[in-house]
Design a protein around this motif. Sequence first.
Motif, mmCIF file in Angstrom:
data_model
loop_
_atom_site.group_PDB
_atom_site.id
_atom_site.type_symbol
_atom_site.label_atom_id
_atom_site.label_comp_id
_atom_site.label_asym_id
_atom_site.label_seq_id
_atom_site.Cartn_x
_atom_site.Cartn_y
_atom_site.Cartn_z
ATOM 1 N N GLU A 156 0.834 -1.195 0.000
ATOM 2 C CA GLU A 156 0.000 0.000 0.000
ATOM 3 C C GLU A 156 0.877 1.257 0.000
ATOM 4 N N TRP A 157 1.931 1.243 0.809
ATOM 5 C CA TRP A 157 2.848 2.394 0.883
ATOM 6 C C TRP A 157 3.544 2.612 -0.458
ATOM 7 N N GLU A 160 1.254 4.331 -2.822
ATOM 8 C CA GLU A 160 1.101 5.750 -2.495
ATOM 9 C C GLU A 160 2.247 6.581 -3.073
ATOM 10 N N ASN A 174 -6.168 7.854 -8.370
ATOM 11 C CA ASN A 174 -5.389 6.951 -7.526
ATOM 12 C C ASN A 174 -5.028 5.639 -8.203
#
Length: 395
Positions: A156-157, A160, A174
């Motif tokens: 997830e990081w 991002e 996104n």
Amino acid sequence: MARFAFIVPPLTGHINPTLSLGNELLKRNHKVSWISLDPNLKDLLPEKGQAIVLPIDMDEEGKNKIFDHARELQKKKVYGIDSLKFLYEEVLTPMNSLMMDGIENALEEIKPDVIISDHQIFSGAIVSFKKNIPYATSVTAPASIKVNPSFPKIHEWEGEQVVAFQNKYGISGNVRLDCSELLTLVYTSREFFGEADLPSHYKFIGPVIAPRSQRIGFDWSKLAKMVQNRPKILVSIGTTFDHTQKQQFFSKVVDALKDENITVIVVSDPDLFEFIPDNFIIQKQIPQLEVIQHMQAVICHGGNNTVCEALSYGIPLIVIPIAYDQSFVSSCVTDSSAGIRLNFNRFKASHLKEAVHSILTNNLYKNNAKMIQRSFEMAGGVNKGADYLQTLVKN
């Protein structure tokens, strides 16, 4: 005839698979270009391949910092989760920023029909998306697309970081672009990767192992003089460890195997050894692809290249990982029962000796290594990869 363009970072392990794939496209009478920051790119390409080395619009200090960090990453001097932060914050984000304008100018010049951008050069995906040019993704480090169920926040990081970079350069939303929804080529087999839930545009074509252009000598006569009917083991840990760690590691290797009826070939500086047992051959460099074919087992740090080379010949492994991607690759080895994993910080010479005997005497490991070898072959390699890429050419 179509025009293909590979966009690659200045990292050997990322460039090499594209050389074989690009060479296959050239054989099919396509035009193929490579775009990179690597000043040595021209010397690496197959005949008729075009090299475009991007200008680096920064001072000498900043330029050296980028390349030093890339080399540091490649040598795995940063370990664990910290290696991931180092990768994005010190290497990928500044490198992609540096390449953005150059990629745009290069694509204007060569006007490719299809772009193949390395998964770590997401600036290539951004420019392709903006220009509406079909692009594929080349995944040379499969760990980057694997979601570790124990650490889902890591993936997830990473996402991002990519999305934030895209937003900075005018791509809203996104949705990550770094892995193309048209075609993402992964250089391993689905069986070895162990993932069944990825979308259908992820195509596993097996490892693409290019022959080495550099000729490296090896003491084949010494190997021939050693007892022919005893097992042979390769120990190759690359540049993973610092000087002290290497000495400690090789001390355990010597203690474990010095009195065994085994021939041990070690890729290392002989000066790191207090003494060299009679059953050892130690060289700084070896022709690894040629040597590995004669081995019955390989001991390594879980680096993707060495693991794939061993399994391409059906040779089981003992893996002793440190860094983030090495842990992933080592898990693939053990999940497929093609080898044994040891803990770098805790293993002793006795553990290594026991693991070596298990690898050599238990056919389970050899049989499963052969199974992975077959899965690599069935994946199709460069021929299949080139077939997939040709489907992206607009008629």
